[in-house]
Design a protein around this motif. Sequence first.
Motif, PDB file in Angstrom:
ATOM      1  N   LYS A   7     -12.815  -3.626  -4.486  1.00 21.74           N
ATOM      2  CA  LYS A   7     -12.505  -2.194  -4.405  1.00 21.74           C
ATOM      3  C   LYS A   7     -12.328  -1.767  -2.960  1.00 21.74           C
ATOM      4  N   GLU A   8     -13.216  -2.264  -2.100  1.00 22.67           N
ATOM      5  CA  GLU A   8     -13.126  -1.924  -0.679  1.00 22.67           C
ATOM      6  C   GLU A   8     -11.807  -2.412  -0.096  1.00 22.67           C
ATOM      7  N   ARG A   9     -11.392  -3.630  -0.455  1.00 22.40           N
ATOM      8  CA  ARG A   9     -10.131  -4.172   0.047  1.00 22.40           C
ATOM      9  C   ARG A   9      -8.951  -3.328  -0.408  1.00 22.40           C
ATOM     10  N   PHE A  10      -8.938  -2.944  -1.684  1.00 29.85           N
ATOM     11  CA  PHE A  10      -7.834  -2.141  -2.198  1.00 29.85           C
ATOM     12  C   PHE A  10      -7.801  -0.769  -1.538  1.00 29.85           C
ATOM     13  N   GLU A  11      -8.961  -0.186  -1.259  1.00 24.75           N
ATOM     14  CA  GLU A  11      -8.999   1.102  -0.568  1.00 24.75           C
ATOM     15  C   GLU A  11      -8.441   0.966   0.847  1.00 24.75           C
ATOM     16  N   LEU A  12      -8.786  -0.124   1.529  1.00 24.34           N
ATOM     17  CA  LEU A  12      -8.261  -0.347   2.874  1.00 24.34           C
ATOM     18  C   LEU A  12      -6.746  -0.507   2.861  1.00 24.34           C
ATOM     19  N   VAL A  13      -6.239  -1.258   1.902  1.00 29.64           N
ATOM     20  CA  VAL A  13      -4.786  -1.445   1.804  1.00 29.64           C
ATOM     21  C   VAL A  13      -4.101  -0.130   1.481  1.00 29.64           C
ATOM     22  N   GLU A  14      -4.700   0.669   0.607  1.00 28.17           N
ATOM     23  CA  GLU A  14      -4.115   1.966   0.248  1.00 28.17           C
ATOM     24  C   GLU A  14      -4.093   2.908   1.448  1.00 28.17           C
ATOM     25  N   ASN A  15      -5.185   2.954   2.214  1.00 29.44           N
ATOM     26  CA  ASN A  15      -5.226   3.791   3.417  1.00 29.44           C
ATOM     27  C   ASN A  15      -4.196   3.308   4.438  1.00 29.44           C
ATOM     28  N   HIS A  16      -4.083   2.005   4.580  1.00 28.66           N
ATOM     29  CA  HIS A  16      -3.100   1.425   5.491  1.00 28.66           C
ATOM     30  C   HIS A  16      -1.696   1.840   5.074  1.00 28.66           C
ATOM     31  N   SER A  17      -1.429   1.760   3.786  1.00 25.91           N
ATOM     32  CA  SER A  17      -0.119   2.113   3.265  1.00 25.91           C
ATOM     33  C   SER A  17       0.203   3.585   3.511  1.00 25.91           C
ATOM     34  N   LYS A  18      -0.773   4.458   3.275  1.00 23.90           N
ATOM     35  CA  LYS A  18      -0.548   5.894   3.489  1.00 23.90           C
ATOM     36  C   LYS A  18      -0.271   6.201   4.958  1.00 23.90           C
ATOM     37  N   SER A  19      -0.981   5.541   5.852  1.00 22.45           N
ATOM     38  CA  SER A  19      -0.850   5.843   7.277  1.00 22.45           C
ATOM     39  C   SER A  19       0.438   5.320   7.885  1.00 22.45           C
TER      40      SER A  19
END
Length: 172
Positions: A7-19
């Motif tokens: 879950k933490e990895r997916f959240e990091l990837v999602e934040n990266h994608s948004k930014s």
Amino acid sequence: MAVSLLKERFELVENHSKSFKFLYDIENLQTGNRKELKDACTHLHSVLSYGEECDINGIALFGELQIFAPMLPSGSSPAKALSFLTKNGYMDTFSNIFVTLRILLTLPVSVTSGKRSFSKLKLIKIYFKINFVPRMYSLLAIMAIENDLLKEMDTDLILNEFAKMKARKICL
């Protein structure tokens, strides 16, 4: 634990994608909405800041992108844009773009270490085909991941020291 790490990895990837999402279509930035681009640049500025330290200036990045985007050849990806910057010697001219693209292109590499760890753990479980205590899997995974470091160590010396500590015989 594995689920929480995923879950933490997916959240990091999602934040990266948004930014960084606006940079994936870097050649078409001049045709898009200027306000959205400016907001994306200032958001990226806040993401890449820590206290008083910041890697880029969001407003300067916005200005650089407006000048740089029309210069790019058609079909340019972020990697091609970075290559274009370095080949033509524009690193100092478009310094905020240069730093931003380098961060964008190196961040995804850091996400793979978690995947590699899970992969090694699966290989260890398959190889031994027995149920170890979870702590043992963790130690074996560390040894498999840090294989290069383990090869450099003198394992005979370590085993001899361990044997001396665990010896039950009294030496006379």
